[in-house]
Design an enzyme around this catalytic site. Structure first.
Site, PDB file in Angstrom:
ATOM      1  CB  THR A  73     -45.102  23.644   7.572  1.00 16.05           C
ATOM      2  OG1 THR A  73     -45.967  24.634   8.134  1.00 16.05           O
ATOM      3  CG2 THR A  73     -43.662  24.079   7.715  1.00 16.05           C
ATOM      4  CG  ASN A 152     -51.159  34.019   7.138  1.00 16.97           C
ATOM      5  OD1 ASN A 152     -50.559  34.582   6.227  1.00 16.97           O
ATOM      6  ND2 ASN A 152     -50.624  33.845   8.326  1.00 16.97           N
ATOM      7  CD  GLN A 180     -55.313  30.886   6.227  1.00 18.56           C
ATOM      8  OE1 GLN A 180     -56.546  30.803   6.268  1.00 18.56           O
ATOM      9  NE2 GLN A 180     -54.554  30.621   7.275  1.00 18.56           N
ATOM     10  CB  SER A 200     -53.235  23.188   5.811  1.00 16.18           C
ATOM     11  OG  SER A 200     -53.132  22.787   7.148  1.00 16.18           O
ATOM     12  N   GLY A 201     -54.989  20.471   6.308  1.00 16.22           N
ATOM     13  CA  GLY A 201     -56.212  19.886   6.868  1.00 16.22           C
ATOM     14  C   GLY A 201     -56.895  20.761   7.898  1.00 16.22           C
ATOM     15  CG  HIS A 202     -54.628  22.932  11.069  1.00 19.68           C
ATOM     16  ND1 HIS A 202     -54.430  23.969  11.944  1.00 19.68           N
ATOM     17  CD2 HIS A 202     -53.585  22.961  10.215  1.00 19.68           C
ATOM     18  CE1 HIS A 202     -53.302  24.600  11.626  1.00 19.68           C
ATOM     19  NE2 HIS A 202     -52.768  24.000  10.591  1.00 19.68           N
ATOM     20  CB  THR A 238     -46.317   4.246   7.850  1.00 21.30           C
ATOM     21  OG1 THR A 238     -45.300   3.270   7.616  1.00 21.30           O
ATOM     22  CG2 THR A 238     -47.677   3.567   7.957  1.00 21.30           C
ATOM     23  CB  CYS A 324     -48.135  29.688  12.789  1.00 14.57           C
ATOM     24  SG  CYS A 324     -49.443  29.767  11.563  1.00 14.57           S
TER      25      CYS A 324
HETATM   26  N1  PLP Z   1     -49.423  28.844   4.725  1.00 13.74           N
HETATM   27  C1  PLP Z   1     -50.349  29.683   5.205  1.00 13.74           C
HETATM   28  C2  PLP Z   1     -50.821  30.833   4.365  1.00 13.74           C
HETATM   29  C3  PLP Z   1     -50.867  29.484   6.497  1.00 13.74           C
HETATM   30  O1  PLP Z   1     -51.785  30.316   6.980  1.00 13.74           O
HETATM   31  C4  PLP Z   1     -50.386  28.393   7.263  1.00 13.74           C
HETATM   32  C5  PLP Z   1     -50.830  28.206   8.656  1.00 13.74           C
HETATM   33  O2  PLP Z   1     -51.150  29.163   9.350  1.00 13.74           O
HETATM   34  C6  PLP Z   1     -49.439  27.531   6.695  1.00 13.74           C
HETATM   35  C7  PLP Z   1     -48.975  27.799   5.424  1.00 13.74           C
HETATM   36  C8  PLP Z   1     -48.912  26.326   7.437  1.00 13.74           C
HETATM   37  O3  PLP Z   1     -49.908  25.320   7.520  1.00 13.74           O
HETATM   38  P1  PLP Z   1     -49.689  24.051   8.503  1.00 13.74           P
HETATM   39  O4  PLP Z   1     -50.116  24.538   9.862  1.00 13.74           O
HETATM   40  O5  PLP Z   1     -50.605  22.971   7.989  1.00 13.74           O
HETATM   41  O6  PLP Z   1     -48.284  23.660   8.458  1.00 13.74           O
END
Ligand code: PLP
Length: 384
Positions: A73, A152, A180, A200-202, A238, A324
């Site tokens: 994000t 997503n 995604q 994104s990491g997760h 940091t 989310c």
């Molecule tokens: N963009 C997409 C297409 C996503 O699916 C997501 C998270 O669901 C994000 C952005 C945001 O990622 P983050 O959770 O790392 O902020």
């Protein structure tokens, strides 16, 4: 069965990979600041350098094109809000199927935002982007086009290659939310047209709270957090070496683990099984190319809030789409943009699979799905 025993919500957040956990925890014990020149600082810097190379490799990027951020994000906001300012663009073009991170960042620029539609299959209407570019060219306006690579909610793979052909050679800018798609399809960032991409990491089995913005050299002035000059002046603050180490380790192994889980086959089995249970099942985006790990579907008349609660009680974790903001079960703007009637949209659910998924998960899921659908039919006097 214990609660949440079967996790089918990888698109919301993938379970932590063991390698990512080990790297993350290992780095938590290191003391110091990666910007310090002493031995402790240098050790942390080495952790970050290694992770940068790992993330770059998976993204097909040069190491110096990877800027670590606090989430995707944040990376998206840097690209759009920072990009609009640094490039001096006059308007933003997004699709109606973007994640809230993109839509809200576009709004936050304060510039006019042109939203292009999705077709019935969930594909971005590329011709509307072409028209927006042509209209901008006529009056000498400069645009920042921000689109996603893989949806997503539906898993639909967007025609980014066609958008690249339009924007690449033009004076306009292209940002791609690749969250995604990362690790599931090749990004080849260095050799492709986008000026910036976010990951994104997760979503790849790393920890949450870490992302990266991939930036070409000419975009190096794109800033959101100036701060103390970290990340070669491109993102102040940091660095969390532990989060970065976990992200890097996940990037190293994710693609292979994902491939070996054979998720496309699992999704096919799940969809075939659901259709046998509910022949009126609707699968969104079914007619076009989808990433193999996700199915977004509805049983007409069976509200997602009810179905999800029933599945949750059976220990099956699925989602209603974009999950989310926790606990949110609301209408999907993506399905609405695809022309799905609101009543059917209220029945939409998403099951997303990943590196930890197995055939046993699908079998348990189908058993639970059968129970929930059966109960719904009994309640509404529908013959099985
Ligand atoms: N963009 C997409 C297409 C996503 O699916 C997501 C998270 O669901 C994000 C952005 C945001 O990622 P983050 O959770 O790392 O902020």
């Amino acid at each position: 069965m214990t609660r949440q025993a079967i996790y089918l919500d990888h698109n919301a957040s993938a379970p932590l990979l063991p390698e990512a956990r080990a790297a993350h925890i290992g780095a938590l014990d290191l003391v110091g600041n990666p910007s310090s020149v002493h031995a402790q600082g240098r050790a942390l810097r080495a952790v970050i350098d290694k992770a940068r190379a790992q993330v770059a490799r998976l993204a097909g990027a040069e190491r110096d094109q990877v800027v670590f951020t606090g989430s995707a994000t944040e990376a998206i906001t840097q690209a759009i809000v920072g990009g609009a300012k640094a490039f001096g663009v006059d308007a933003i073009v997004v699709s109606e199927g973007e994640h809230a991170a993109v839509l809200k960042a576009a709004e936050a620029t304060g510039l006019p935002v042109k939203k292009v539609g999705l077709d019935d299959d969930g594909l971005i209407k590329v011709e509307e982007i072409a028209s927006a570019l042509a209209a901008a060219d006529l009056v000498g306006m400069r645009l920042l086009v921000a689109v996603h690579l893989v949806n997503n909610e539906t898993g639909v793979i967007q025609p980014v290659d066609r958008i690249e052909v339009l924007v690449g050679p033009s004076p306009h800018y292209l940002f791609v939310d690749a969250v995604q798609g990362f690790g599931k399809v090749g990004l080849e960032f260095a050799s492709r047209a986008p000026d910036m991409m976010a990951v994104s990491g997760h979503k790849i089995g790393g920890p949450a709270g870490i992302g990266a913005l991939l930036m070409k050299g000419h975009a190096d002035q794109v800033r959101l957090i100036p701060g103390g000059g970290q990340e070669s002046g491109r993102r102040g603050g940091t660095e969390s070496a532990a989060a970065i180490a976990g992200f890097g380790a996940a990037a190293e192994v994710f693609a292979e683990r994902f491939y070996h889980a054979n998720v496309s086959e699992l999704v096919r089995t799940a969809e075939d099984g659901m259709r046998l249970i509910a022949p009126d099942l609707v699968i969104f985006g079914e007619k076009t190319d989808r990433i193999g790990n996700v199915t977004n579907f509805a049983v007409p008349g069976l509200k997602n809030a009810v179905a999800m609660m029933g599945l949750d009680l059976l220990g099956l974790a699925v989602s209603s789409g974009s999950a989310c903001s926790s606990g949110k079960v609301g209408p999907s703007h993506v399905l609405a943009a695809m022309g799905v009637p609101a009543e059917l949209g209220e029945c939409a659910m998403r099951a997303s699979f990943g590196w930890s998924s197995s055939l046993e998960d699908v079998e348990a899921y189908l058993k639970g799905f059968g129970e929930v659908v059966g109960r719904h039919r009994a309640r509404h006097g529908v013959a099985a």
